[in-house]
Enzyme design. Structure first.
Site, mmCIF file in Angstrom:
data_model
loop_
_atom_site.group_PDB
_atom_site.id
_atom_site.type_symbol
_atom_site.label_atom_id
_atom_site.label_comp_id
_atom_site.label_asym_id
_atom_site.label_seq_id
_atom_site.Cartn_x
_atom_site.Cartn_y
_atom_site.Cartn_z
ATOM 1 N N GLU A 40 53.145 -23.822 -15.271
ATOM 2 C CA GLU A 40 53.697 -23.471 -13.960
ATOM 3 C C GLU A 40 54.693 -22.325 -14.140
ATOM 4 O OE1 GLU A 40 53.530 -24.236 -10.525
ATOM 5 O OE2 GLU A 40 55.160 -22.759 -10.496
ATOM 6 N N GLY A 53 49.966 -31.740 7.075
ATOM 7 C CA GLY A 53 49.232 -32.874 7.637
ATOM 8 C C GLY A 53 47.923 -33.110 6.911
ATOM 9 N N ARG A 143 56.444 -31.799 2.667
ATOM 10 C CA ARG A 143 55.787 -31.303 1.457
ATOM 11 C C ARG A 143 56.537 -31.670 0.183
ATOM 12 N NH1 ARG A 143 52.124 -26.866 1.836
ATOM 13 N NH2 ARG A 143 51.563 -26.536 3.998
ATOM 14 N N ARG A 225 58.596 -21.270 10.739
ATOM 15 C CA ARG A 225 58.525 -22.669 10.325
ATOM 16 C C ARG A 225 59.927 -23.217 10.215
ATOM 17 N NH1 ARG A 225 54.655 -22.577 5.027
ATOM 18 N NH2 ARG A 225 53.929 -24.626 5.646
ATOM 19 N N ASP A 338 43.748 -23.169 -3.043
ATOM 20 C CA ASP A 338 43.978 -21.879 -2.390
ATOM 21 C C ASP A 338 43.558 -20.699 -3.260
ATOM 22 O OD1 ASP A 338 44.952 -23.093 -0.124
ATOM 23 O OD2 ASP A 338 46.836 -21.957 -0.072
ATOM 24 N N ALA A 351 45.046 -27.817 2.528
ATOM 25 C CA ALA A 351 45.408 -28.731 1.440
ATOM 26 C C ALA A 351 44.356 -29.832 1.306
ATOM 27 C CB ALA A 351 46.790 -29.317 1.682
HETATM 28 C C1 LIG Z 1 52.063 -22.469 7.784
HETATM 29 C C2 LIG Z 1 51.095 -23.300 6.977
HETATM 30 C C3 LIG Z 1 50.805 -24.605 7.363
HETATM 31 C C4 LIG Z 1 49.861 -25.369 6.668
HETATM 32 N N1 LIG Z 1 49.588 -26.634 7.098
HETATM 33 C C5 LIG Z 1 48.622 -27.356 6.486
HETATM 34 C C6 LIG Z 1 48.289 -28.666 6.951
HETATM 35 O O1 LIG Z 1 48.901 -29.192 7.893
HETATM 36 N N2 LIG Z 1 47.291 -29.346 6.304
HETATM 37 C C7 LIG Z 1 46.616 -28.810 5.248
HETATM 38 O O2 LIG Z 1 45.709 -29.472 4.726
HETATM 39 N N3 LIG Z 1 46.921 -27.575 4.769
HETATM 40 C C8 LIG Z 1 47.900 -26.846 5.370
HETATM 41 N N4 LIG Z 1 48.204 -25.601 4.891
HETATM 42 C C9 LIG Z 1 47.507 -25.098 3.685
HETATM 43 C C10 LIG Z 1 48.148 -25.671 2.420
HETATM 44 O O3 LIG Z 1 49.529 -25.430 2.453
HETATM 45 C C11 LIG Z 1 47.556 -25.042 1.167
HETATM 46 O O4 LIG Z 1 46.144 -25.063 1.241
HETATM 47 C C12 LIG Z 1 47.976 -25.771 -0.118
HETATM 48 O O5 LIG Z 1 49.358 -25.983 -0.156
HETATM 49 C C13 LIG Z 1 47.538 -24.969 -1.338
HETATM 50 O O6 LIG Z 1 47.902 -25.638 -2.530
HETATM 51 P P1 LIG Z 1 47.602 -24.981 -3.948
HETATM 52 O O7 LIG Z 1 48.083 -25.966 -4.942
HETATM 53 O O8 LIG Z 1 46.209 -24.504 -4.005
HETATM 54 O O9 LIG Z 1 48.489 -23.653 -3.985
HETATM 55 P P2 LIG Z 1 50.086 -23.481 -3.997
HETATM 56 O O10 LIG Z 1 50.756 -24.562 -3.261
HETATM 57 O O11 LIG Z 1 50.341 -22.076 -3.575
HETATM 58 O O12 LIG Z 1 50.481 -23.654 -5.525
HETATM 59 C C14 LIG Z 1 50.298 -22.651 -6.483
HETATM 60 C C15 LIG Z 1 51.201 -22.935 -7.677
HETATM 61 O O13 LIG Z 1 50.871 -22.035 -8.716
HETATM 62 C C16 LIG Z 1 52.051 -21.450 -9.249
HETATM 63 N N5 LIG Z 1 51.652 -20.111 -9.730
HETATM 64 C C17 LIG Z 1 51.298 -19.036 -8.999
HETATM 65 N N6 LIG Z 1 50.964 -18.007 -9.784
HETATM 66 C C18 LIG Z 1 51.095 -18.434 -11.074
HETATM 67 C C19 LIG Z 1 50.887 -17.820 -12.341
HETATM 68 N N7 LIG Z 1 50.468 -16.541 -12.436
HETATM 69 N N8 LIG Z 1 51.117 -18.551 -13.463
HETATM 70 C C20 LIG Z 1 51.540 -19.855 -13.367
HETATM 71 N N9 LIG Z 1 51.737 -20.488 -12.191
HETATM 72 C C21 LIG Z 1 51.522 -19.779 -11.046
HETATM 73 C C22 LIG Z 1 53.006 -21.407 -8.069
HETATM 74 O O14 LIG Z 1 54.353 -21.326 -8.501
HETATM 75 C C23 LIG Z 1 52.680 -22.718 -7.362
HETATM 76 O O15 LIG Z 1 53.411 -23.807 -7.870
HETATM 77 C C24 LIG Z 1 49.177 -24.825 5.557
HETATM 78 C C25 LIG Z 1 49.485 -23.514 5.145
HETATM 79 C C26 LIG Z 1 50.429 -22.756 5.832
HETATM 80 C C27 LIG Z 1 50.715 -21.356 5.365
#
Ligand SMILES: Cc1cc2nc3c(=O)[nH]c(=O)nc-3n(C[C@H](O)[C@H](O)[C@H](O)COP(=O)(O)OP(=O)(O)OC[C@H]3O[C@@H](n4cnc5c(N)ncnc54)[C@H](O)[C@@H]3O)c2cc1C
Ligand SMILES: *[C@@H]1O[C@H](CO)[C@@H](O)[C@H](O)[C@H]1NC(C)=O
Length: 449
Positions: A40, A53, A143, A225, A338, A351
């Site tokens: 991380e 949600g 979150r 937000r 993502d 998510a």
């Molecule tokens: C306004 C908003 C509202 C939302 N509401 C919802 C909802 O209600 N329900 C839902 O299902 N989804 C929702 N989403 C979508 C959801 O937030 C995301 O799909 C989800 O959080 C993505 O998780 P992730 O683990 O893929 O990425 P992230 O949460 O972005 O995690 C990525 C991680 O990787 C780390 N990282 C990044 N680059 C590197 C690197 N080069 N080397 C090492 N580590 C790195 C970061 O520090 C981070 O910890 C919402 C999104 C937004 C913007």
């Protein structure tokens, strides 16, 4: 290549958000034969102070991965008001401009009585319709609270912090393994890499060789937000609206509120539109004045919500163009969450898609012992997950337009909007992931034969 390697490949997970942490928990449970390290970039695990949600279809998938993940979710969600029958959102018109030119500030709906609809009069702020949710455990959580619960399921020693991945190369020892290069100059060698590094993913750029579809594109929407203590929200808005999910709709904007943190906080996401985003930062601080400016024409309720927001931030909403693949084999890198398919939030499922990715992938990996097995697993995961997750990105962007009176063939026609809204979540929510799991296992078997 390395199919004769006797030991199981070691695994690197890049990124400890919802995707990376649930994948870690899943692999620890289902693939005890595969050693894991999570890298991380931040100095600790952490999520932002906002809500997210999940719907029952996604919470059931959490259980399939590991019942402790669903329990973690439930712990953060327990005190939320439960409506019967379950509601996703109560939709209200909250933009005064919709009533301009109508007699006494009233709109008449259901004029077409032949269609069996009762005639109804709608005023500013009134409920237009309710979007039902599916039955089962679901709803909003904070979150950071949810992430903290997930972190508790990851034993000490698995995660390394301040490890920002900058590149992945193929090992020169002919093992075919991946060499990870970090910003601090250190390296690490692993058999397979899982890119869970979010919307600005470095692993995505590597897998897609910087193809133009690597970078996320601006969706035309941004969001304020913030959180309001529930007691304060109830004092301002009354008992009813703050405790259940509300969607206030209007021209080029909409506002969502839903309870999180056991019903102790009201989460607010207020969307607005702009043709382009030029700031290199996607999250910027804003002033209350600028924010209220965006909601000049809105109802007293919406303006009261916006006035109460503590420390509002603006989030520019980007999404990924569809990637032609979610993996590469030289070396083995696979995109999850993502990093693979960042979506706008207008169907509340980004998510949820991370959770689904993790279930399919971890089940397939539980049958993997060699690099060749990994290749077939990645191919099966890609075949099953790419269409569904990319469909979310596309329809979610359309939903953002729908909620803001910009829907194609819908505009500000409230009845057309209702008809569209009532059906658009079916494919997300009435989904049987076990069918896709079977399909993925079938594809993997064919590959290995
Ligand atoms: C306004 C908003 C509202 C939302 N509401 C919802 C909802 O209600 N329900 C839902 O299902 N989804 C929702 N989403 C979508 C959801 O937030 C995301 O799909 C989800 O959080 C993505 O998780 P992730 O683990 O893929 O990425 P992230 O949460 O972005 O995690 C990525 C991680 O990787 C780390 N990282 C990044 N680059 C590197 C690197 N080069 N080397 C090492 N580590 C790195 C970061 O520090 C981070 O910890 C919402 C999104 C937004 C913007
Ligand atoms: C929510 O309630 C659960 C169970 O009652 C409790 O364990 C948890 O700490 C509470 N969380 C918050 C944020 O209030």
């Amino acid at each position: 290549m390395t199919s004769s390697t006797p030991r199981s490949p070691t695994i690197a997970i890049i990124g400890g958000g919802i995707a990376g942490l649930t994948l870690t928990i899943a692999l620890l449970k289902k693939c005890p034969h595969l050693p894991i390290t999570l890298y991380e970039s931040a100095s600790a695990f952490g999520e932002i102070g906002a809500g997210v949600g999940f719907q029952p279809v996604q919470v059931r998938t959490m259980s399939l991965i590991d019942p402790r993940i669903a329990t973690a979710f439930e712990k953060c969600n327990k005190g939320n008001t439960v409506t019967e029958p379950p509601r996703w959102f109560t939709v209200r018109v909250a933009d005064q401009r919709k009533f301009a030119g109508s007699a006494n500030g009233e709109i008449v709906l259901g004029k077409d009585e032949a269609g069996g609809k009762e005639k109804r009069i709608i005023r500013l702020g009134d409920e237009v319709f309710v979007m039902p949710a599916r039955r089962g455990l679901g709803g909003g959580v904070h979150r950071a609270h949810f992430l903290d619960e997930l972190v508790k399921l990851v034993p000490e020693g698995i995660a390394q912090f301040r490890k920002k991945l900058v590149d992945v190369t193929e090992a020169e020892d002919e093992s075919g393994e991946a060499v990870l290069h970090f910003a601090d100059g250190s390296t690490a060698q692993h058999g397979a890499v899982f890119g869970c590094d979010g919307i600005k993913s470095r692993t995505r750029a590597i897998v897609l060789s910087d193809d133009p579809c690597t970078n996320a594109v601006f969706s035309g929407k941004y969001a304020y937000r913030g959180l309001i203590p529930m007691s304060e929200a109830v004092a301002i808005l009354g008992e009813d609206e703050p405790r259940t999910n509300q969607m206030y709709i209007g021209y080029h904007g909409h506002v969502l509120t839903f309870p999180i943190a056991n019903g102790t906080l009201m989460n607010v996401v207020a969307f607005s539109s702009t043709p382009a985003w030029t700031d290199p930062n996607w999250v910027v601080q804003t002033s209350r004045e600028d924010m209220l400016q965006d909601f000049t024409h809105w109802s007293p309720t919406v303006r009261a919500i916006m006035t109460s927001l503590q420390k509002p931030d603006i989030w520019a909403l980007f999404n990924h163009p569809p990637a032609p693949t979610y993996y590469t084999t030289n070396p083995l890198i696979c995109l999850v969450g993502d990093a693979a398919h960042a979506s706008t939030p207008h169907q509340g499922s980004g998510a949820g898609m991370c959770i689904e990715d993790v279930y399919i992938l971890s089940e397939l990996l539980s049958q993997c012992h060699s690099s060749r097995d990994f290749e077939s697993a990645f191919r099966a995961y890609d075949a099953v997950r790419r269409p569904r997750s990319q469909r979310l990105v596309k329809t979610s962007r359309e939903a953002g337009q729908l909620w803001e009176f910009e829907g194609e063939g819908v505009g500000d026609d409230l009845e057309a909007l209702e008809r569209n809204a009532m059906k658009r979540m079916d494919w997300v929510w009435d989904y049987d992931i076990l069918e896709d799991m079977d399909r993925a296992r079938g594809i993997m078997r064919e590959e290995r034969e």
